[in-house]
Motif scaffolding. Structure first.
Motif, PDB file in Angstrom:
ATOM      1  N   GLU A  73       0.837  -1.210   0.000  1.00 48.12           N
ATOM      2  CA  GLU A  73       0.000   0.000   0.000  1.00 48.12           C
ATOM      3  C   GLU A  73       0.868   1.254   0.000  1.00 48.12           C
ATOM      4  O   GLU A  73       0.631   2.199  -0.751  1.00 48.12           O
ATOM      5  CB  GLU A  73      -0.906   0.008   1.235  1.00 48.12           C
ATOM      6  CG  GLU A  73      -1.992  -1.036   1.236  1.00 48.12           C
ATOM      7  CD  GLU A  73      -3.276  -0.540   0.603  1.00 48.12           C
ATOM      8  OE1 GLU A  73      -3.300   0.601   0.120  1.00 48.12           O
ATOM      9  OE2 GLU A  73      -4.257  -1.306   0.596  1.00 48.12           O
ATOM     10  N   TYR A  74       1.872   1.256   0.862  1.00 48.36           N
ATOM     11  CA  TYR A  74       2.693   2.456   1.028  1.00 48.36           C
ATOM     12  C   TYR A  74       3.529   2.740  -0.219  1.00 48.36           C
ATOM     13  O   TYR A  74       3.493   3.850  -0.774  1.00 48.36           O
ATOM     14  CB  TYR A  74       3.601   2.309   2.248  1.00 48.36           C
ATOM     15  CG  TYR A  74       4.392   3.568   2.539  1.00 48.36           C
ATOM     16  CD1 TYR A  74       3.849   4.589   3.316  1.00 48.36           C
ATOM     17  CD2 TYR A  74       5.670   3.753   2.013  1.00 48.36           C
ATOM     18  CE1 TYR A  74       4.558   5.755   3.556  1.00 48.36           C
ATOM     19  CE2 TYR A  74       6.374   4.910   2.246  1.00 48.36           C
ATOM     20  CZ  TYR A  74       5.821   5.913   3.015  1.00 48.36           C
ATOM     21  OH  TYR A  74       6.516   7.067   3.246  1.00 48.36           O
ATOM     22  N   LYS A  88       2.221   4.214  -3.489  1.00 48.97           N
ATOM     23  CA  LYS A  88       1.781   5.622  -3.492  1.00 48.97           C
ATOM     24  C   LYS A  88       2.849   6.600  -3.012  1.00 48.97           C
ATOM     25  O   LYS A  88       2.832   7.771  -3.385  1.00 48.97           O
ATOM     26  CB  LYS A  88       0.545   5.779  -2.611  1.00 48.97           C
ATOM     27  CG  LYS A  88      -0.657   4.961  -3.043  1.00 48.97           C
ATOM     28  CD  LYS A  88      -1.823   5.186  -2.078  1.00 48.97           C
ATOM     29  CE  LYS A  88      -3.037   4.379  -2.511  1.00 48.97           C
ATOM     30  NZ  LYS A  88      -2.839   2.932  -2.321  1.00 48.97           N
ATOM     31  N   PHE A 106      -2.381   3.309   8.844  1.00 45.66           N
ATOM     32  CA  PHE A 106      -3.348   3.256   7.748  1.00 45.66           C
ATOM     33  C   PHE A 106      -4.763   3.465   8.279  1.00 45.66           C
ATOM     34  O   PHE A 106      -5.716   3.534   7.509  1.00 45.66           O
ATOM     35  CB  PHE A 106      -3.257   1.913   7.018  1.00 45.66           C
ATOM     36  CG  PHE A 106      -1.951   1.714   6.302  1.00 45.66           C
ATOM     37  CD1 PHE A 106      -1.812   2.068   4.972  1.00 45.66           C
ATOM     38  CD2 PHE A 106      -0.857   1.189   6.967  1.00 45.66           C
ATOM     39  CE1 PHE A 106      -0.603   1.901   4.309  1.00 45.66           C
ATOM     40  CE2 PHE A 106       0.360   1.013   6.317  1.00 45.66           C
ATOM     41  CZ  PHE A 106       0.492   1.376   4.991  1.00 45.66           C
ATOM     42  N   ASN A 149      -7.684   5.583  10.726  1.00 47.96           N
ATOM     43  CA  ASN A 149      -8.048   7.006  10.800  1.00 47.96           C
ATOM     44  C   ASN A 149      -7.836   7.584  12.199  1.00 47.96           C
ATOM     45  O   ASN A 149      -8.220   8.713  12.470  1.00 47.96           O
ATOM     46  CB  ASN A 149      -9.505   7.214  10.359  1.00 47.96           C
ATOM     47  CG  ASN A 149     -10.479   6.408  11.206  1.00 47.96           C
ATOM     48  OD1 ASN A 149     -10.081   5.787  12.191  1.00 47.96           O
ATOM     49  ND2 ASN A 149     -11.738   6.409  10.824  1.00 47.96           N
ATOM     50  N   PHE A 199      -0.114   9.516   8.272  1.00 43.54           N
ATOM     51  CA  PHE A 199      -1.291   8.776   7.827  1.00 43.54           C
ATOM     52  C   PHE A 199      -1.141   8.429   6.352  1.00 43.54           C
ATOM     53  O   PHE A 199      -1.089   9.309   5.490  1.00 43.54           O
ATOM     54  CB  PHE A 199      -2.559   9.588   8.060  1.00 43.54           C
ATOM     55  CG  PHE A 199      -3.789   8.968   7.450  1.00 43.54           C
ATOM     56  CD1 PHE A 199      -4.229   7.723   7.876  1.00 43.54           C
ATOM     57  CD2 PHE A 199      -4.496   9.606   6.453  1.00 43.54           C
ATOM     58  CE1 PHE A 199      -5.344   7.134   7.320  1.00 43.54           C
ATOM     59  CE2 PHE A 199      -5.620   9.034   5.880  1.00 43.54           C
ATOM     60  CZ  PHE A 199      -6.043   7.786   6.314  1.00 43.54           C
ATOM     61  N   LYS A 225      -2.722   6.862   3.089  1.00 42.66           N
ATOM     62  CA  LYS A 225      -4.020   6.522   2.518  1.00 42.66           C
ATOM     63  C   LYS A 225      -3.920   5.202   1.751  1.00 42.66           C
ATOM     64  O   LYS A 225      -2.925   4.912   1.114  1.00 42.66           O
ATOM     65  CB  LYS A 225      -4.495   7.635   1.586  1.00 42.66           C
ATOM     66  CG  LYS A 225      -4.740   8.953   2.301  1.00 42.66           C
ATOM     67  CD  LYS A 225      -5.167  10.037   1.337  1.00 42.66           C
ATOM     68  CE  LYS A 225      -5.382  11.362   2.072  1.00 42.66           C
ATOM     69  NZ  LYS A 225      -5.761  12.455   1.135  1.00 42.66           N
ATOM     70  N   GLY A 226      -4.973   4.409   1.836  1.00 46.06           N
ATOM     71  CA  GLY A 226      -4.978   3.129   1.143  1.00 46.06           C
ATOM     72  C   GLY A 226      -6.177   2.302   1.547  1.00 46.06           C
ATOM     73  O   GLY A 226      -7.048   2.755   2.294  1.00 46.06           O
ATOM     74  N   ASP A 227      -6.211   1.068   1.079  1.00 46.13           N
ATOM     75  CA  ASP A 227      -7.340   0.174   1.331  1.00 46.13           C
ATOM     76  C   ASP A 227      -7.106  -0.745   2.522  1.00 46.13           C
ATOM     77  O   ASP A 227      -7.978  -1.546   2.854  1.00 46.13           O
ATOM     78  CB  ASP A 227      -7.621  -0.683   0.094  1.00 46.13           C
ATOM     79  CG  ASP A 227      -8.017   0.167  -1.108  1.00 46.13           C
ATOM     80  OD1 ASP A 227      -8.692   1.202  -0.904  1.00 46.13           O
ATOM     81  OD2 ASP A 227      -7.644  -0.201  -2.243  1.00 46.13           O
ATOM     82  N   ASN A 258      -7.310  -1.855   5.984  1.00 49.25           N
ATOM     83  CA  ASN A 258      -8.149  -1.485   7.126  1.00 49.25           C
ATOM     84  C   ASN A 258      -7.560  -2.084   8.397  1.00 49.25           C
ATOM     85  O   ASN A 258      -7.835  -3.230   8.757  1.00 49.25           O
ATOM     86  CB  ASN A 258      -9.580  -1.985   6.909  1.00 49.25           C
ATOM     87  CG  ASN A 258     -10.501  -1.602   8.062  1.00 49.25           C
ATOM     88  OD1 ASN A 258     -10.243  -0.630   8.775  1.00 49.25           O
ATOM     89  ND2 ASN A 258     -11.562  -2.366   8.251  1.00 49.25           N
TER      90      ASN A 258
END
Length: 367
Positions: A103-104, A107, A120, A122, A131, A133-135, A137
């Motif tokens: 993920e990191y 991007k 990752f 909120n 923080f 951003k990504g999928d 959870n």
């Protein structure tokens, strides 16, 4: 011109070797578990994309990012090659570590900062956390180390859970403990079933994986606290398994050693000669929390023996009125010095041993 071609050839050979070892690492992991094939393929894509961007832009950060993104695959493969059986906890640890790196690095570029916290989720318990951003959870924090990428460090996750408990955010604390429980490895030795948090990254001269007594002690206390709040027996069982790990001899993969001071809990179990002051006391805090809730005499015995060791060791953990990080390191950084003061004040509150008050006041005056 010939020199340039020679350097280019050497570079291409090195890269061929690099990607060859990556492919070999993938195969090693897949021999142990087919469940992670998809995430391994994604990791290979991220590694290759960053390398191709480096070739097209000559931005060395893309090369660093490619190397760091590949670190988990190679590290887990090397560690797993020596093991016959891979547990669900180890597979989950690999899966989360790869997902975070994929993920990191799909991007962002390498931040070139070690000890750099990344989340990752909120929520974060303090401001200085990046923080991403990504999928993915997850509430679990990750830590970036140069040339090791993003690692899942149980010590950091437990530290976050402890802060959430103290701030009254029970929901987030429990979520972290629930997720962290999935990466625990349960073992058995001489009839004793116990649990370990394993660290899959190189730190100083560590082997892979390695264990931290900080995580084992604090984990026992926090899972006991989770049981106290929810009355969910699974938390108590996890806490007990973590407490049982203190029975494992150091030669058999444990993290407790006997020194002239007495019992000492190693923050970095790969080095029995380094006695870290804050790690030992924080592990004892966890054992004290466990004892408060369960009244287990073994937890209290460990706590009492550990505090006796600190009282004897304190003169060797001071230089010119300032605390030392460990017995083999120099002066502690200011934030650790302040932490030592807080921990000694806590020990005085729980034990009423005047030596803790004396050193806390002297170290406080040095500020």
């Amino acid at each position: 011109m010939k020199k340039i071609y020679s350097l280019l050839l050497i570079f291409l050979l090195l890269m061929a070797s690099y990607f060859g070892s990556f492919e070999l690492s993938k195969r090693t992991i897949l021999e142990k578990s087919k469940d992670v094939e998809g995430i391994l393929n994604e990791n290979e894509r991220v590694v290759l994309n960053n390398f191709l961007k480096f070739l097209s832009t000559t931005n060395v950060l893309f090369l660093f990012s490619s190397i760091e993104a590949s670190y988990p695959t190679k590290t887990f493969a090397k560690a797993w090659k020596r093991e016959e059986n891979i547990s669900k906890g180890q597979i989950r640890m690999l899966y989360l570590t790869l997902r975070a790196n994929d993920e990191y690095y799909s991007k962002y570029l390498s931040p070139l900062k070690s000890f750099h916290p990344i989340t990752f989720g909120n929520k974060r318990p303090y401001e200085k956390v990046f923080f991403a951003k990504g999928d993915l959870n997850t509430s679990l924090p990750f830590v970036h180390y140069n040339f090791r990428g993003l690692v899942l460090y149980p010590v950091s996750a437990l530290h976050w859970a402890d802060i959430y408990f103290k701030n009254g955010d029970m929901k987030e604390a429990l979520r972290i403990l629930d997720e962290l429980k999935e990466v625990i490895v349960v073992k058995k030795k001489d009839g004793v079933e116990y649990a370990l948090f394993l660290n899959y990254f190189h730190f100083e001269n560590s082997s892979i994986p390695w264990v931290s007594g900080y995580a084992q002690g604090m984990g026992a206390g926090l899972y006991a606290k989770a049981y106290q709040i929810t009355k969910n027996e699974t938390y108590l069982k996890t806490a007990k398994l973590l407490l049982n790990s203190f029975q494992i001899p150091y030669k058999d993969g444990g993290f407790v050693v006997e020194y002239p001071y007495g019992l000492w809990i190693l923050e970095y179990a790969y080095n029995p000669n380094e006695l870290v002051l804050n790690g030992h006391i924080i592990a004892l805090q966890g054992l004290y929390y466990y004892w408060e809730i369960t009244k287990d005499p073994y937890a209290k015995e460990l706590f009492d023996n550990g505090t006796t060791s600190i009282a004897k060791a304190l003169p060797d953990f001071e230089k010119d009125g300032w605390s030392l990080y460990s017995n083999i390191h120099g002066r502690a950084m200011r934030r650790y010095h302040e932490l030592h003061i807080q921990l000694l004040e806590w020990l005085y509150e729980k034990t009423e041993n005047e030596i803790f008050k004396e050193y806390a006041e002297r170290w406080k005056s040095s500020l």
